[in-house]
Design a protein around this motif. Sequence first.
Motif, short mmCIF file in Angstrom:
data_model
loop_
_atom_site.label_atom_id
_atom_site.label_comp_id
_atom_site.label_asym_id
_atom_site.label_seq_id
_atom_site.Cartn_x
_atom_site.Cartn_y
_atom_site.Cartn_z
N LEU A 48 -3.73 64.30 -19.72
CA LEU A 48 -3.59 63.71 -21.05
C LEU A 48 -4.45 62.46 -21.14
N GLY A 49 -5.15 62.32 -22.25
CA GLY A 49 -6.06 61.20 -22.43
C GLY A 49 -7.50 61.52 -22.13
N ASP A 50 -7.75 62.66 -21.47
CA ASP A 50 -9.14 63.07 -21.21
C ASP A 50 -9.83 63.45 -22.52
N SER A 51 -11.15 63.41 -22.48
CA SER A 51 -11.95 63.77 -23.66
C SER A 51 -12.59 65.14 -23.47
N ILE A 52 -12.57 65.93 -24.53
CA ILE A 52 -13.26 67.21 -24.56
C ILE A 52 -14.06 67.26 -25.86
N ALA A 53 -15.33 67.62 -25.74
CA ALA A 53 -16.18 67.77 -26.93
C ALA A 53 -15.95 69.15 -27.53
N CYS A 54 -15.61 69.17 -28.80
CA CYS A 54 -15.34 70.41 -29.53
C CYS A 54 -16.35 70.52 -30.67
N ASN A 55 -17.33 71.42 -30.52
CA ASN A 55 -18.44 71.51 -31.47
C ASN A 55 -19.14 70.16 -31.63
N GLY A 56 -19.23 69.44 -30.51
CA GLY A 56 -19.93 68.16 -30.50
C GLY A 56 -19.10 66.97 -30.91
N ILE A 57 -17.80 67.18 -31.17
CA ILE A 57 -16.91 66.10 -31.59
C ILE A 57 -16.04 65.69 -30.41
N CYS A 58 -16.13 64.45 -29.99
CA CYS A 58 -15.33 63.96 -28.87
C CYS A 58 -13.88 63.79 -29.32
N LEU A 59 -12.97 64.56 -28.71
CA LEU A 59 -11.56 64.51 -29.07
C LEU A 59 -10.71 64.26 -27.82
N THR A 60 -9.57 63.60 -28.01
CA THR A 60 -8.70 63.22 -26.91
C THR A 60 -7.56 64.21 -26.75
N VAL A 61 -7.36 64.67 -25.52
CA VAL A 61 -6.29 65.63 -25.22
C VAL A 61 -4.94 64.90 -25.26
N VAL A 62 -4.01 65.40 -26.10
CA VAL A 62 -2.68 64.80 -26.20
C VAL A 62 -1.59 65.71 -25.64
N ASP A 63 -1.95 66.97 -25.35
CA ASP A 63 -0.98 67.89 -24.75
C ASP A 63 -1.73 69.08 -24.16
N LEU A 64 -1.11 69.72 -23.16
CA LEU A 64 -1.66 70.90 -22.51
C LEU A 64 -0.61 72.00 -22.54
N LEU A 65 -1.03 73.22 -22.91
CA LEU A 65 -0.09 74.32 -23.07
C LEU A 65 -0.61 75.58 -22.37
N PRO A 66 0.31 76.35 -21.74
CA PRO A 66 1.67 75.95 -21.35
C PRO A 66 1.62 75.00 -20.15
N PRO A 67 2.67 74.25 -19.90
CA PRO A 67 2.67 73.33 -18.76
C PRO A 67 2.48 74.07 -17.44
N GLY A 68 1.74 73.44 -16.53
CA GLY A 68 1.54 74.04 -15.21
C GLY A 68 0.25 74.82 -15.10
N GLN A 69 0.06 75.82 -15.94
CA GLN A 69 -1.16 76.64 -15.95
C GLN A 69 -1.71 76.69 -17.38
N PRO A 70 -2.24 75.57 -17.86
CA PRO A 70 -2.63 75.50 -19.27
C PRO A 70 -3.82 76.39 -19.61
N THR A 71 -3.75 77.00 -20.77
CA THR A 71 -4.86 77.78 -21.32
C THR A 71 -5.28 77.23 -22.68
N ALA A 72 -4.55 76.21 -23.15
CA ALA A 72 -4.86 75.60 -24.45
C ALA A 72 -4.61 74.10 -24.35
N PHE A 73 -5.25 73.36 -25.24
CA PHE A 73 -5.03 71.92 -25.30
C PHE A 73 -4.84 71.50 -26.75
N VAL A 74 -4.21 70.34 -26.92
CA VAL A 74 -3.86 69.85 -28.25
C VAL A 74 -4.58 68.52 -28.49
N VAL A 75 -5.12 68.35 -29.69
CA VAL A 75 -5.82 67.11 -30.05
C VAL A 75 -5.37 66.68 -31.44
N ASP A 76 -5.38 65.37 -31.67
CA ASP A 76 -5.14 64.82 -32.99
C ASP A 76 -6.47 64.43 -33.62
N VAL A 77 -6.67 64.83 -34.87
CA VAL A 77 -7.92 64.58 -35.57
C VAL A 77 -7.63 63.75 -36.82
#
Length: 218
Positions: free
Chosen positions: A51-80
Amino acid sequence: MLEFRPYSPPVEAMFSGIIAAVGKVQEVAPRTSGVRLTIHAGGLDLNDVILGDSIACNGICLTVVDLLPPGQPTAFVVDVSDETLRCTTGLTADGALNLEKALRLADRLGGHLVTGHVDGIGTVRHFAPTTDDTQGDWLLTIEAPEALAPFIARKGSITVNGTSLTVNEVEGRQFSINLIPHTLQNTMLHSLTVNAPVNLEIDVIARYCERLLSYTQS
């Protein structure tokens, strides 16, 4: 005894424009100001993301606020924020996204230095194969906003939807790029159509040169 540690200023995330995976917006949830996106990471390994790491999404730097599912995440959540939504494109339901995790100091810089701060939205004016072979190279022509045109140079670097690319030709506000099959197969750029909007980030060196010149002339 008190332990004193040297001050470490926050480090701004940087990227290379080398796309690691193509993800997809799974869910768009409204917030008081902006939206919360759940993004399927595609082939992007999230096991070392916190949590707090940055991932560029289509060139937009966004901050990870959650990882899903816990333990073996395949998705991440960002606030825009509303401001980010206003200044960028592509953060919509079911939208394909070029994804790249922030660089580490030991990583290879295969593209060029990318900040993840979109400078403007361009418009696709031409997108077609360069020959009769649709599996070969494609020519992409984009019209940039007037304010960005002076920063785009022939054989210079530019970021299109987070992808580090080399400018082939420039004429007025329009510039052309040759896309090789590898780039088309490993990014979302293959899905572009004429008149589609794209996120543009100019070369950071050009940005600083412009500031230096404007400051010394004032």
